[in-house]
Write a protein that holds these residues in place. Structure first.
Motif, PDB file in Angstrom:
ATOM      1  N   LYS A 382       0.866  -1.178   0.000  1.00  0.00           N
ATOM      2  CA  LYS A 382       0.000   0.000   0.000  1.00  0.00           C
ATOM      3  C   LYS A 382       0.900   1.224   0.000  1.00  0.00           C
ATOM      4  O   LYS A 382       1.560   1.539   0.987  1.00  0.00           O
ATOM      5  N   GLU A 383       0.892   1.919  -1.143  1.00  0.00           N
ATOM      6  CA  GLU A 383       1.807   3.034  -1.326  1.00  0.00           C
ATOM      7  C   GLU A 383       1.108   4.364  -1.046  1.00  0.00           C
ATOM      8  O   GLU A 383      -0.006   4.392  -0.510  1.00  0.00           O
ATOM      9  N   LEU A 384       1.770   5.465  -1.414  1.00  0.00           N
ATOM     10  CA  LEU A 384       1.220   6.797  -1.198  1.00  0.00           C
ATOM     11  C   LEU A 384      -0.155   6.943  -1.832  1.00  0.00           C
ATOM     12  O   LEU A 384      -0.428   6.343  -2.882  1.00  0.00           O
ATOM     13  N   GLU A 385      -0.994   7.711  -1.231  1.00  0.00           N
ATOM     14  CA  GLU A 385      -2.353   7.958  -1.696  1.00  0.00           C
ATOM     15  C   GLU A 385      -3.166   6.668  -1.749  1.00  0.00           C
ATOM     16  O   GLU A 385      -4.076   6.517  -2.568  1.00  0.00           O
ATOM     17  N   ASP A 386      -2.801   5.716  -0.876  1.00  0.00           N
ATOM     18  CA  ASP A 386      -3.515   4.449  -0.734  1.00  0.00           C
ATOM     19  C   ASP A 386      -3.558   3.636  -2.027  1.00  0.00           C
ATOM     20  O   ASP A 386      -4.520   2.911  -2.306  1.00  0.00           O
ATOM     21  N   ILE A 387      -2.531   3.755  -2.824  1.00  0.00           N
ATOM     22  CA  ILE A 387      -2.445   2.952  -4.050  1.00  0.00           C
ATOM     23  C   ILE A 387      -2.063   1.517  -3.691  1.00  0.00           C
ATOM     24  O   ILE A 387      -1.070   1.281  -2.998  1.00  0.00           O
ATOM     25  N   ILE A 388      -2.872   0.574  -4.137  1.00  0.00           N
ATOM     26  CA  ILE A 388      -2.577  -0.854  -3.938  1.00  0.00           C
ATOM     27  C   ILE A 388      -1.680  -1.294  -5.086  1.00  0.00           C
ATOM     28  O   ILE A 388      -2.075  -1.241  -6.257  1.00  0.00           O
ATOM     29  N   TYR A 389      -0.472  -1.747  -4.742  1.00  0.00           N
ATOM     30  CA  TYR A 389       0.568  -1.961  -5.751  1.00  0.00           C
ATOM     31  C   TYR A 389       1.066  -3.411  -5.729  1.00  0.00           C
ATOM     32  O   TYR A 389       1.401  -3.952  -4.662  1.00  0.00           O
ATOM     33  N   LEU A 390       1.090  -4.032  -6.905  1.00  0.00           N
ATOM     34  CA  LEU A 390       1.622  -5.387  -7.039  1.00  0.00           C
ATOM     35  C   LEU A 390       3.144  -5.292  -7.061  1.00  0.00           C
ATOM     36  O   LEU A 390       3.746  -4.939  -8.085  1.00  0.00           O
ATOM     37  N   ASP A 391       3.764  -5.604  -5.938  1.00  0.00           N
ATOM     38  CA  ASP A 391       5.203  -5.431  -5.783  1.00  0.00           C
ATOM     39  C   ASP A 391       5.986  -6.619  -6.326  1.00  0.00           C
ATOM     40  O   ASP A 391       6.989  -6.456  -7.018  1.00  0.00           O
ATOM     41  N   LYS A 392       5.532  -7.834  -6.011  1.00  0.00           N
ATOM     42  CA  LYS A 392       6.243  -9.041  -6.457  1.00  0.00           C
ATOM     43  C   LYS A 392       5.235 -10.120  -6.849  1.00  0.00           C
ATOM     44  O   LYS A 392       4.233 -10.333  -6.156  1.00  0.00           O
ATOM     45  N   PHE A 393       5.529 -10.798  -7.945  1.00  0.00           N
ATOM     46  CA  PHE A 393       4.751 -11.958  -8.382  1.00  0.00           C
ATOM     47  C   PHE A 393       5.775 -13.003  -8.785  1.00  0.00           C
ATOM     48  O   PHE A 393       6.459 -12.864  -9.798  1.00  0.00           O
ATOM     49  N   ALA A 394       5.927 -14.050  -7.968  1.00  0.00           N
ATOM     50  CA  ALA A 394       7.038 -14.983  -8.150  1.00  0.00           C
ATOM     51  C   ALA A 394       6.561 -16.430  -8.133  1.00  0.00           C
ATOM     52  O   ALA A 394       5.686 -16.801  -7.351  1.00  0.00           O
ATOM     53  N   LYS A 414      -9.166 -10.581  -6.469  1.00  0.00           N
ATOM     54  CA  LYS A 414     -10.112 -10.131  -5.443  1.00  0.00           C
ATOM     55  C   LYS A 414      -9.716  -8.801  -4.807  1.00  0.00           C
ATOM     56  O   LYS A 414     -10.473  -8.238  -4.031  1.00  0.00           O
ATOM     57  N   TYR A 415      -8.531  -8.309  -5.172  1.00  0.00           N
ATOM     58  CA  TYR A 415      -8.060  -7.064  -4.570  1.00  0.00           C
ATOM     59  C   TYR A 415      -8.573  -5.825  -5.309  1.00  0.00           C
ATOM     60  O   TYR A 415      -8.284  -4.704  -4.890  1.00  0.00           O
ATOM     61  N   GLY A 416      -9.290  -6.020  -6.415  1.00  0.00           N
ATOM     62  CA  GLY A 416      -9.864  -4.865  -7.108  1.00  0.00           C
ATOM     63  C   GLY A 416      -8.818  -4.070  -7.857  1.00  0.00           C
ATOM     64  O   GLY A 416      -8.024  -4.613  -8.630  1.00  0.00           O
ATOM     65  N   ASN A 417      -8.794  -2.743  -7.632  1.00  0.00           N
ATOM     66  CA  ASN A 417      -7.862  -1.860  -8.335  1.00  0.00           C
ATOM     67  C   ASN A 417      -6.437  -2.056  -7.839  1.00  0.00           C
ATOM     68  O   ASN A 417      -6.077  -1.652  -6.739  1.00  0.00           O
ATOM     69  N   VAL A 418      -5.632  -2.671  -8.669  1.00  0.00           N
ATOM     70  CA  VAL A 418      -4.233  -2.911  -8.335  1.00  0.00           C
ATOM     71  C   VAL A 418      -3.369  -2.318  -9.438  1.00  0.00           C
ATOM     72  O   VAL A 418      -3.651  -2.485 -10.621  1.00  0.00           O
ATOM     73  N   THR A 440      -9.901  -7.071 -14.994  1.00  0.00           N
ATOM     74  CA  THR A 440      -9.402  -7.740 -13.792  1.00  0.00           C
ATOM     75  C   THR A 440      -8.626  -6.759 -12.915  1.00  0.00           C
ATOM     76  O   THR A 440      -8.830  -6.654 -11.715  1.00  0.00           O
ATOM     77  N   LEU A 441      -7.667  -6.065 -13.516  1.00  0.00           N
ATOM     78  CA  LEU A 441      -6.925  -5.027 -12.816  1.00  0.00           C
ATOM     79  C   LEU A 441      -7.096  -3.717 -13.565  1.00  0.00           C
ATOM     80  O   LEU A 441      -7.400  -3.697 -14.752  1.00  0.00           O
ATOM     81  N   LYS A 442      -6.909  -2.614 -12.896  1.00  0.00           N
ATOM     82  CA  LYS A 442      -7.329  -1.344 -13.459  1.00  0.00           C
ATOM     83  C   LYS A 442      -6.213  -0.432 -13.937  1.00  0.00           C
ATOM     84  O   LYS A 442      -6.426   0.399 -14.798  1.00  0.00           O
ATOM     85  N   LYS A 443      -5.041  -0.545 -13.356  1.00  0.00           N
ATOM     86  CA  LYS A 443      -4.000   0.439 -13.679  1.00  0.00           C
ATOM     87  C   LYS A 443      -2.717  -0.265 -14.065  1.00  0.00           C
ATOM     88  O   LYS A 443      -2.331  -1.253 -13.468  1.00  0.00           O
ATOM     89  N   VAL A 444      -2.055   0.294 -15.075  1.00  0.00           N
ATOM     90  CA  VAL A 444      -0.762  -0.221 -15.477  1.00  0.00           C
ATOM     91  C   VAL A 444       0.188   0.955 -15.652  1.00  0.00           C
ATOM     92  O   VAL A 444      -0.183   1.960 -16.242  1.00  0.00           O
ATOM     93  N   MET A 445       1.389   0.827 -15.146  1.00  0.00           N
ATOM     94  CA  MET A 445       2.398   1.849 -15.366  1.00  0.00           C
ATOM     95  C   MET A 445       3.538   1.210 -16.143  1.00  0.00           C
ATOM     96  O   MET A 445       4.194   0.290 -15.648  1.00  0.00           O
ATOM     97  N   VAL A 446       3.728   1.656 -17.382  1.00  0.00           N
ATOM     98  CA  VAL A 446       4.766   1.097 -18.239  1.00  0.00           C
ATOM     99  C   VAL A 446       5.947   2.041 -18.240  1.00  0.00           C
ATOM    100  O   VAL A 446       5.800   3.246 -18.482  1.00  0.00           O
ATOM    101  N   THR A 447       7.120   1.512 -17.922  1.00  0.00           N
ATOM    102  CA  THR A 447       8.310   2.351 -17.849  1.00  0.00           C
ATOM    103  C   THR A 447       9.371   1.875 -18.821  1.00  0.00           C
ATOM    104  O   THR A 447       9.300   0.757 -19.320  1.00  0.00           O
TER     105      THR A 447
END
Length: 447
Positions: A382-394, A414-418, A440-447
């Motif tokens: 849970k990052e700034l501004e209550d952003i739910i962030y997928l940190d690791k998928f292993a 089941k976590y909704g907006n990730v 399924t998930l709502k936000k993507v940040m491509v870098t």
């Protein structure tokens, strides 16, 4: 219209469905040597179904899968497990002959096989383990490049005996597993008219049997007459008083759906029982014969078919089943084995964690999902501004092919907006975008 692809075009289409070159090469390596696919065809079956099935069987052969087809014995007219019924026998033989003709039409050859089952001297078997399977005719048929079509009956003392198809399937799996030449099936497929499983209009693309359907692990499975889907959190425990329920961990709260279709109940029970004796990386599918592209993709890629959650479903896309593994969810590190989790992460990503990773995680941890004995894990922060962030998928490399990623992803939905980040050249972006489109998930940040 039936889509009959040439082998080269079919293989190209399958390889194109993979999100990365690495996975495409994995497919080529996996099917370099032919594998066994055990297929049950449910009764009743229409002529159109048989025509579609013949095309699918031809495509499987082109892709390096050797199908063994078992036609279901319709015993609904009699309460006796082993009996003679002229009408049932004739209906079964008619289906076999029609399927043989359809297979010939698509340029393949098949051979009906009848005398491959032996019973005890009593002529009756109390359980499937009393059935012996003679693989010699099946092996001869396959050595000729033909598709064996098995009838669930045998002859004893000049009398035709009908045998429950599920008994036959279990006995075949046992016999194949003990045969050094053929080996155990890597896939069990049930073909029906309606397709996979949908709950309240929502397609169930993937079911982890151990976690989603704990009641089938209990002794009460034998007495199961009806099943219910009832939503629960991953921490729910199964109690012996709930033997008539299937728990769906993918649903909304307070949603109970009654499943009264006896065929669905029996098919799920059969899948559960077969996956107990097949190798741990084996899987099963319930599919319609007419869902051709879905079935082929699902079979070869081992991935569930994703459809819009509220799609207008007529023939339900396939449902993928795995024996699965338990899932535990933690909101902090107190009950997590840090050493095992670190080893998993470093094996999965192929590099060392940053020195301050665990210290930071203690302050931002939102959820840690562990599959099996650290076969895979998801870390959500849970990052700034209550952003739910997928940190690791292993996923542990040694556990690949067991469906670990699918099990974790099902919990993650089941976590909704990730949100999560992905490099612009990440070959898996193709899959990410597909998931995003389906909502399924709502936000993507491509870098």
């Amino acid at each position: 219209m039936i889509n009959r692809l040439f082998p080269r075009e079919l293989i190209f289409n399958v390889l194109s469905s993979y999100p990365s070159k690495r996975e495409a090469l994995s497919f080529v390596k996996k099917f370099k040597n032919p594998k066994i696919g055990l297929i049950k065809v449910n009764h009743p079956v229409s002529q159109k179904d048989l025509s579609c099935l013949a095309t699918n069987l031809s495509h499987l052969c082109s892709l390096g899968v050797n199908p063994i087809v078992v036609m279901e014995t319709d015993l609904q007219f009699t309460g006796d497990n082993f009996t003679y019924n002229r009408e049932i026998c004739w209906n079964n033989l008619t289906d076999v002959f029609h399927l043989t003709e359809e297979i010939n039409e698509v340029g393949r050859r098949s051979e009906p096989i009848y005398q491959y089952i032996s019973l005890p001297n009593t002529g009756y078997a109390d359980k499937w383990t009393d059935i012996n399977i003679d693989l010699s005719k099946i092996k001869h048929t396959m050595s000729q490049g033909h598709i064996p079509i098995l009838v669930s009956s045998t002859v004893k003392d000049s009398q035709q005996l009908l045998i429950p198809t599920n008994y036959v399937l279990k006995a075949i799996c046992k016999a194949l597993g003990e045969d050094e030449e053929l080996g155990s099936p890597f896939k069990f497929i049930i073909i029906n008219q309606s397709g996979g499983i949908a709950i309240d209009g929502v397609h169930q693309g993937f079911i982890n049997l151990l976690q989603d359907i704990p009641c089938l692990s209990s002794q009460q499975m034998k007495e199961l007459k009806s099943l219910e889907y009832h939503s629960h959190s991953a921490s729910n425990n199964f109690s012996e008083g709930e033997g008539s329920k299937i728990y769906d961990s993918n649903g909304s709260n307070n949603r109970v759906i009654q499943l009264t279709d006896k065929e669905v109940v029996e098919d799920i029970k059969t899948i559960h029982e077969l996956l107990q004796v097949l190798p741990s990386n084996a899987s099963a599918i319930i599919a319609s014969s007419q869902s051709q592209s879905h079935l082929i993709t699902n079979l070869i890629t081992e991935k569930p078919i994703a459809v819009s959650p509220r799609a207008d479903i007529h023939t339900v896309p396939p449902t993928l089943f795995r024996k699965g593994m338990t899932v535990s969810i933690h909101n902090n590190m107190s009950n997590v084995d840090k050493n095992k989790l670190q080893q998993l992460l470093e094996l999965s990503f192929g590099k060392k964690l940053l020195e301050d990773y665990w210290e930071r995680l203690e302050t931002v941890c939102y959820s840690i999902v562990i599959a099996g004995d650290y076969d895979g894990a998801v870390i959500v922060t849970k990052e700034l501004e209550d952003i739910i962030y997928l940190d690791k998928f292993a996923v542990d490399p040694s556990s690949q092919g067991l469906g670990v990623a699918d099990i974790l992803w099902k919990v993650l939905t089941k976590y909704g907006n990730v949100s999560w980040r992905s490099r612009s050249n990440n070959p898996v972006n193709k899959w990410y975008i597909c998931v995003l489109i389906l909502g399924t998930l709502k936000k993507v940040m491509v870098t």
